[in-house]
Design a protein around this motif. Structure first.
Motif, short mmCIF file in Angstrom:
data_model
loop_
_atom_site.label_atom_id
_atom_site.label_comp_id
_atom_site.label_asym_id
_atom_site.label_seq_id
_atom_site.Cartn_x
_atom_site.Cartn_y
_atom_site.Cartn_z
N UNK A 1 99.91 -96.67 18.62
CA UNK A 1 99.84 -97.21 19.97
C UNK A 1 101.01 -96.73 20.83
N UNK A 2 102.20 -96.72 20.24
CA UNK A 2 103.38 -96.34 21.01
C UNK A 2 103.40 -94.84 21.32
N UNK B 1 99.12 -103.15 24.21
CA UNK B 1 100.08 -103.70 23.24
C UNK B 1 99.40 -104.57 22.19
N UNK B 2 98.09 -104.39 22.05
CA UNK B 2 97.34 -105.25 21.13
C UNK B 2 97.67 -105.01 19.67
N UNK B 3 98.15 -103.77 19.36
CA UNK B 3 98.38 -103.44 17.95
C UNK B 3 99.85 -103.52 17.56
N UNK B 4 100.69 -104.10 18.42
CA UNK B 4 102.12 -104.20 18.10
C UNK B 4 102.50 -105.66 17.92
N UNK B 5 103.59 -105.85 17.20
CA UNK B 5 104.04 -107.21 16.97
C UNK B 5 104.68 -107.77 18.25
N UNK B 6 104.95 -109.07 18.23
CA UNK B 6 105.46 -109.75 19.42
C UNK B 6 106.81 -109.20 19.86
N UNK C 1 96.12 -95.68 28.46
CA UNK C 1 96.49 -96.09 27.10
C UNK C 1 95.38 -97.01 26.64
N UNK C 2 94.52 -96.50 25.76
CA UNK C 2 93.31 -97.21 25.39
C UNK C 2 93.54 -98.16 24.23
N UNK C 3 92.59 -99.05 24.04
CA UNK C 3 92.66 -99.99 22.93
C UNK C 3 92.53 -99.25 21.61
N UNK D 1 98.59 -92.08 8.36
CA UNK D 1 99.98 -92.15 7.92
C UNK D 1 100.84 -93.00 8.83
N UNK D 2 100.33 -93.30 10.03
CA UNK D 2 101.05 -94.14 10.98
C UNK D 2 100.43 -95.53 11.02
N UNK D 3 101.25 -96.52 11.30
CA UNK D 3 100.72 -97.88 11.48
C UNK D 3 100.02 -97.96 12.84
N UNK D 4 99.25 -99.05 13.02
CA UNK D 4 98.55 -99.21 14.30
C UNK D 4 99.52 -99.28 15.46
N UNK D 5 100.64 -99.97 15.28
CA UNK D 5 101.64 -100.08 16.34
C UNK D 5 102.29 -98.74 16.66
N UNK D 6 102.54 -97.93 15.63
CA UNK D 6 103.15 -96.61 15.85
C UNK D 6 102.20 -95.70 16.61
#
Length: 590
Positions: free
Chosen positions: A479-480, A500-505, A415-417, A472-477
């Motif tokens: 990432x997941x 998990x760098x692109x997701x909220x706490x 799972x890359x940055x 169309x997807x957020x960075x966190x989406x």
């Protein structure tokens, strides 16, 4: 011709198409020679000697012959196209396959636009010569050969004069080729550079707009476009210089032949119809000679294209599976680094220096350090994206070089940055590493990656087609979804590069909870800058300039009062300040 010899493997299997095209080309060219003969018989026999009864027979025969010629020309062109199209299909497949197996470091310096240009414009340039230029070259040889035979039959003197003029044309054509080939090579390079500029601009459009650099990009493209224009104009100048010269040589030949031929007719050495037929044959030679410039043009373009294609095909695949490779279905995940150093290709300073550590199956290792400290280099060596310059890397007591590359990498989940998602459905993106996965397995992986909830809210759920690079997807989406993709392959070794760098706490907490279950029985390497992502590690390696400066558990490193403790203090003091500020704000509002 060295280029064409080296690319022979791609077009020679379809030689039957080429031979068929040449066979019908010879037939069509042979029939073409009949036209001047029919013209000569019509003038000398039907008109001058008044054998009018020959005209219907000559007309019907001419129509029949031209019909056969039309059919032969069609088959010749069709099979010529089949030869070129089939050859470049094989060539394009070989190029694409080569790109898949080229080593990781090749793409460190490769430009996407340039590679795209090679697989499209250069392949097409090579195809055009095989389909059109090559058959035209044979047409030139056959038509000139047949014409000369008939011309010698009509007049030995005029035929010899025609032959004497041909070397001058050939010299002009040769000099034209010597100048136009380097010009076309420069055009190909300029086109590749322009494609690269466009590709980078489109990919980085968000950066361009956010920094208001539209005018800068316009000026930069104009500079590239200007170079492409100038090189095309320079090539056009070569054409403009040599084609009138070749035409002048042809015109001088015609004037000489006309004067001498007229003299022969007046002296009775040559019949009027024979002179007319001879001049028709002269143009059957002159036109192909003039057209030889076009053939040379396509040949030069194909040579320039072939050179660029061979540059890709000749690249060394220096990281390959050994001859008798180990192909385990499932690794245990015991990873050992023994005095490992790494110097990247074309670099002088080592990225890693004498690293040694032992990771037992199921352990979690945290990797921490500043940018360029060597964190990602460690994980790239485990997957053999690169090979160590010194030392040895073992997985399950065997060198990583002993494994089949496919088998090795199927046991390692990344799972890359920077996550890459394909322009396909969400289901296909999650199942990319395991296309045979069931829908239940895909959903299960998505749930563990905290992705199932937002996927189901999308227009078509798991069948939603994503835009380019997951647009169309957020960075966190994004990432997941990448995390779900890694979970689905159920790897023995898991590598989380700032996963998990692109997701909220809040989301990070849920993903970390899922990871704790996932990491059981699985060797895991966590690259992170957040202390919260590293606390669960069995051991944390703190890297600096390619060396291990500190190592230990979270609690041990906190007590060391070193780099790790310094980062911890910064992150948690910032959090405390934020929390105290929020509390103060609430107090003031009350």
């Amino acid at each position: 011709m060295i280029i064409f010899k080296r690319l022979k493997q791609f077009y020679w299997p379809d030689k039957a198409y080429l031979f068929g095209a040449i066979l019908f080309l010879i037939l069509a060219s042979g029939i073409t020679i009949v036209y001047p003969i029919v013209l000569q018989l019509t003038i000398d026999q039907a008109i001058i000697h008044k054998h009018v009864q020959l005209i219907p027979y000559l007309s019907i025969g001419f129509i029949l012959i031209m019909t056969v010629k039309g059919l032969a020309s069609y088959l010749s062109q069709y099979w010529g196209d089949m030869f070129g199209v089939s050859a470049v299909y094989r060539l394009r497949q070989a190029l694409y396959k080569k790109l898949q197996y080229l080593p990781y470091h090749y793409y460190d310096n490769a430009k996407t636009g340039d590679l795209m240009s090679r697989l499209t414009a250069d392949v097409e340039g090579f195809r055009f010569f095989l389909s059109v230029g090559l058959t035209q070259l044979f047409n030139f040889a056959v038509l000139v050969g047949f014409s000369l035979v008939v011309m010698f039959y009509y007049s030995l003197e005029l035929a010899l004069i025609t032959l004497a003029m041909i070397p001058f044309l050939c010299i002009a054509v040769y000099r034209f080729d010597k100048r136009v080939h380097p010009a076309f090579r420069k055009i190909r390079l300029s086109l590749a550079g322009m494609n690269t500029r466009v590709q980078e601009n489109i990919s980085g459009m968000s950066t361009v707009k956010s920094l208001a650099r539209e005018n800068f990009e316009i000026d930069r493209f104009a500079e590239t476009n200007d170079t492409y224009e100038k090189r095309n104009l320079a090539t056009a100048g070569i054409w403009a210089k040599y084609f009138p010269l070749m035409e002048l040589i042809g015109d001088i030949s015609v004037v000489i032949l006309l004067a001498l031929g007229g003299y022969f007719v007046m002296n009775g050495q040559l019949a009027p119809g024979e002179l007319v037929a001879f001049f028709s044959l002269v143009w059957y030679i002159m036109d192909p000679l003039m057209n030889l410039g076009f053939i040379i043009n396509t040949f030069s373009q194909s040579k320039a294209s072939g050179e660029r294609l061979l540059q890709v095909l000749d690249e060394k695949e220096d990281i390959q599976s050994p001859e008798h490779a180990l192909e385990p279905k499932r690794l245990e995940g015991h990873v050992v680094f023994r005095d490992v150093s790494l110097v990247y290709p074309n670099e002088e300073k080592p990225a890693l220096k004498h690293l040694s550590f032992d990771v037992r199956p199921g352990e979690v290792i945290g990797l921490m350090g500043s940018t360029g400290a060597g964190k990602s280099s460690i994980t790239q060596l485990i997957s053999r994206f690169y090979d160590a310059t010194e030392g040895e890397i073992l997985i399950d007591d065997h060198s990583v070089r002993a494994y089949d590359l496919t088998a090795l990498r199927k046991n390692i989940g990344f799972v890359l940055q920077e996550n890459f998602l394909f322009s396909s459905t969400i289901r296909d993106n999650i199942a990319y590493g395991r296309p045979d996965a069931t829908m239940d397995e895909i959903i299960s992986a998505a749930k563990r990656a905290e992705a199932d909830e937002f996927i189901r809210k999308m227009s078509d759920g798991y069948d939603t087609v994503l835009g380019e690079r997951g647009m169309g997807l957020s960075g966190g989406q994004k990432q997941r979804i990448s995390i779900a993709r890694a979970l689905l392959i159920n790897p023995a070794i898991l590598i989380l590069d700032d996963a998990t760098s692109a997701v909220d706490m809040q989301t990070e907490g849920r993903i970390q909870k899922a990871f704790r279950q996932l990491m059981k029985g699985r060797t895991t390497f966590i690259i992170a800058h957040r202390i919260s992502s590293l606390q669960m590690a069995d051991e944390i390696l703190v890297l600096e300039k390619g060396r291990i400066k500190e190592r230990g558990t979270h609690e041990q490193l906190i007590r060391m009062d070193g780099i790790y403790r310094h980062v911890y203090d910064i992150q948690y003091k910032d959090r405390e300040l934020i929390q105290s500020g929020m509390a103060s704000g609430r107090g003031e509002s009350l």
